[in-house]
Design a protein around this motif. Structure first.
Motif, PDB file in Angstrom:
ATOM      1  N   GLY A   1       0.800  -1.183   0.000  1.00  0.00           N
ATOM      2  CA  GLY A   1       0.000   0.000   0.000  1.00  0.00           C
ATOM      3  C   GLY A   1       0.853   1.260   0.000  1.00  0.00           C
ATOM      4  O   GLY A   1       2.061   1.212   0.166  1.00  0.00           O
ATOM      5  N   LEU A   2       0.205   2.358  -0.201  1.00  0.00           N
ATOM      6  CA  LEU A   2       0.877   3.650  -0.227  1.00  0.00           C
ATOM      7  C   LEU A   2       0.995   4.215   1.183  1.00  0.00           C
ATOM      8  O   LEU A   2       0.130   4.007   2.017  1.00  0.00           O
ATOM      9  N   ALA A   3       2.057   4.955   1.406  1.00  0.00           N
ATOM     10  CA  ALA A   3       2.270   5.633   2.685  1.00  0.00           C
ATOM     11  C   ALA A   3       2.240   7.132   2.464  1.00  0.00           C
ATOM     12  O   ALA A   3       2.673   7.625   1.426  1.00  0.00           O
ATOM     13  N   VAL A   4       1.719   7.875   3.440  1.00  0.00           N
ATOM     14  CA  VAL A   4       1.731   9.333   3.386  1.00  0.00           C
ATOM     15  C   VAL A   4       3.120   9.811   3.779  1.00  0.00           C
ATOM     16  O   VAL A   4       3.623   9.457   4.843  1.00  0.00           O
ATOM     17  N   ASP A   5       3.758  10.596   2.908  1.00  0.00           N
ATOM     18  CA  ASP A   5       5.093  11.125   3.167  1.00  0.00           C
ATOM     19  C   ASP A   5       5.060  12.547   3.687  1.00  0.00           C
ATOM     20  O   ASP A   5       6.064  13.073   4.131  1.00  0.00           O
ATOM     21  N   GLY A   6       3.930  13.206   3.593  1.00  0.00           N
ATOM     22  CA  GLY A   6       3.800  14.566   4.085  1.00  0.00           C
ATOM     23  C   GLY A   6       2.436  15.111   3.749  1.00  0.00           C
ATOM     24  O   GLY A   6       1.764  14.620   2.852  1.00  0.00           O
ATOM     25  N   GLN A   7       2.029  16.111   4.510  1.00  0.00           N
ATOM     26  CA  GLN A   7       0.769  16.783   4.221  1.00  0.00           C
ATOM     27  C   GLN A   7       0.848  18.217   4.717  1.00  0.00           C
ATOM     28  O   GLN A   7       1.607  18.526   5.619  1.00  0.00           O
ATOM     29  N   THR A   8       0.074  19.083   4.079  1.00  0.00           N
ATOM     30  CA  THR A   8       0.034  20.480   4.475  1.00  0.00           C
ATOM     31  C   THR A   8      -1.302  21.069   4.044  1.00  0.00           C
ATOM     32  O   THR A   8      -1.999  20.495   3.210  1.00  0.00           O
ATOM     33  N   VAL A   9      -1.651  22.198   4.632  1.00  0.00           N
ATOM     34  CA  VAL A   9      -2.895  22.903   4.303  1.00  0.00           C
ATOM     35  C   VAL A   9      -2.536  24.342   3.986  1.00  0.00           C
ATOM     36  O   VAL A   9      -1.777  24.975   4.718  1.00  0.00           O
ATOM     37  N   VAL A  14      -7.139  24.303   1.321  1.00  0.00           N
ATOM     38  CA  VAL A  14      -6.835  23.192   0.419  1.00  0.00           C
ATOM     39  C   VAL A  14      -5.779  22.308   1.074  1.00  0.00           C
ATOM     40  O   VAL A  14      -4.781  22.799   1.600  1.00  0.00           O
ATOM     41  N   VAL A  15      -6.021  20.999   1.067  1.00  0.00           N
ATOM     42  CA  VAL A  15      -5.116  20.034   1.683  1.00  0.00           C
ATOM     43  C   VAL A  15      -4.291  19.366   0.586  1.00  0.00           C
ATOM     44  O   VAL A  15      -4.831  18.939  -0.436  1.00  0.00           O
ATOM     45  N   TYR A  16      -2.980  19.299   0.801  1.00  0.00           N
ATOM     46  CA  TYR A  16      -2.064  18.626  -0.111  1.00  0.00           C
ATOM     47  C   TYR A  16      -1.465  17.435   0.617  1.00  0.00           C
ATOM     48  O   TYR A  16      -1.008  17.573   1.750  1.00  0.00           O
ATOM     49  N   VAL A  17      -1.472  16.273  -0.032  1.00  0.00           N
ATOM     50  CA  VAL A  17      -0.931  15.062   0.562  1.00  0.00           C
ATOM     51  C   VAL A  17       0.101  14.480  -0.400  1.00  0.00           C
ATOM     52  O   VAL A  17      -0.209  14.214  -1.567  1.00  0.00           O
ATOM     53  N   ALA A  18       1.316  14.278   0.099  1.00  0.00           N
ATOM     54  CA  ALA A  18       2.373  13.627  -0.679  1.00  0.00           C
ATOM     55  C   ALA A  18       2.416  12.173  -0.255  1.00  0.00           C
ATOM     56  O   ALA A  18       2.365  11.868   0.937  1.00  0.00           O
ATOM     57  N   ASP A  19       2.490  11.258  -1.229  1.00  0.00           N
ATOM     58  CA  ASP A  19       2.516   9.847  -0.870  1.00  0.00           C
ATOM     59  C   ASP A  19       3.733   9.138  -1.452  1.00  0.00           C
ATOM     60  O   ASP A  19       4.527   9.735  -2.178  1.00  0.00           O
ATOM     61  N   SER A  20       3.863   7.878  -1.103  1.00  0.00           N
ATOM     62  CA  SER A  20       5.043   7.104  -1.485  1.00  0.00           C
ATOM     63  C   SER A  20       5.061   6.731  -2.963  1.00  0.00           C
ATOM     64  O   SER A  20       6.014   6.111  -3.432  1.00  0.00           O
ATOM     65  N   ASP A  21       4.051   7.135  -3.716  1.00  0.00           N
ATOM     66  CA  ASP A  21       4.018   6.917  -5.162  1.00  0.00           C
ATOM     67  C   ASP A  21       4.537   8.159  -5.901  1.00  0.00           C
ATOM     68  O   ASP A  21       4.272   8.332  -7.085  1.00  0.00           O
ATOM     69  N   ASN A  22       5.278   9.047  -5.186  1.00  0.00           N
ATOM     70  CA  ASN A  22       5.804  10.295  -5.749  1.00  0.00           C
ATOM     71  C   ASN A  22       4.699  11.128  -6.374  1.00  0.00           C
ATOM     72  O   ASN A  22       4.816  11.643  -7.475  1.00  0.00           O
ATOM     73  N   ARG A  23       3.643  11.269  -5.631  1.00  0.00           N
ATOM     74  CA  ARG A  23       2.462  11.981  -6.105  1.00  0.00           C
ATOM     75  C   ARG A  23       2.020  12.948  -5.016  1.00  0.00           C
ATOM     76  O   ARG A  23       2.117  12.649  -3.829  1.00  0.00           O
ATOM     77  N   GLU A  26      -4.345  16.870  -4.224  1.00  0.00           N
ATOM     78  CA  GLU A  26      -4.919  18.130  -3.745  1.00  0.00           C
ATOM     79  C   GLU A  26      -6.401  17.894  -3.448  1.00  0.00           C
ATOM     80  O   GLU A  26      -7.123  17.356  -4.292  1.00  0.00           O
ATOM     81  N   PHE A  27      -6.843  18.282  -2.229  1.00  0.00           N
ATOM     82  CA  PHE A  27      -8.228  18.102  -1.808  1.00  0.00           C
ATOM     83  C   PHE A  27      -8.785  19.437  -1.325  1.00  0.00           C
ATOM     84  O   PHE A  27      -8.080  20.205  -0.677  1.00  0.00           O
ATOM     85  N   ASP A  28     -10.077  19.684  -1.602  1.00  0.00           N
ATOM     86  CA  ASP A  28     -10.689  20.888  -1.046  1.00  0.00           C
ATOM     87  C   ASP A  28     -11.033  20.649   0.420  1.00  0.00           C
ATOM     88  O   ASP A  28     -10.826  19.553   0.959  1.00  0.00           O
ATOM     89  N   SER A  29     -11.558  21.664   1.087  1.00  0.00           N
ATOM     90  CA  SER A  29     -11.793  21.583   2.531  1.00  0.00           C
ATOM     91  C   SER A  29     -12.859  20.558   2.916  1.00  0.00           C
ATOM     92  O   SER A  29     -12.930  20.145   4.063  1.00  0.00           O
ATOM     93  N   SER A  30     -13.660  20.098   1.954  1.00  0.00           N
ATOM     94  CA  SER A  30     -14.655  19.062   2.249  1.00  0.00           C
ATOM     95  C   SER A  30     -14.117  17.656   1.985  1.00  0.00           C
ATOM     96  O   SER A  30     -14.824  16.678   2.206  1.00  0.00           O
ATOM     97  N   GLY A  31     -12.874  17.557   1.486  1.00  0.00           N
ATOM     98  CA  GLY A  31     -12.258  16.261   1.228  1.00  0.00           C
ATOM     99  C   GLY A  31     -12.398  15.761  -0.192  1.00  0.00           C
ATOM    100  O   GLY A  31     -11.969  14.658  -0.516  1.00  0.00           O
TER     101      GLY A  31
END
Length: 84
Positions: A1-9, A14-23, A26-31
């Protein structure tokens, strides 16, 4: 599975999530997913190294993204998308 490598708002929530798939996703405030960016094998005009491993992510108050390219030991400045 993928792992979260970082996140920020950013300021608009807007939420940004970096994952182990080098991706970065981007999510809005409702997800709801807005977009995603893939970074494996990217090169630019100034450097021949590829972005290999996203090691962390941060956003400033204007929404500009910064992420750590752990594979090449550098910080990369990303552009913010214009917001309405």
């Amino acid at each position: 599975g993928l792992a979260v490598d970082g996140q920020t708002v950013d300021r608009p929530g807007v939420v940004y999530v970096a994952d182990s798939d080098n991706r970065i996703q981007e999510f809005d405030s409702s997800g709801t997913s807005i977009s995603e960016f893939h970074f494996g094998g990217i090169t630019n005009d100034f450097e021949q190294e590829s972005t290999t491993v996203i090691g962390g992510i941060a956003a400033d108050s204007t929404g500009v993204l910064y992420f750590a390219d752990a594979g090449n030991h550098r910080i990369i400045l990303g552009c913010a998308r214009p917001r309405p």
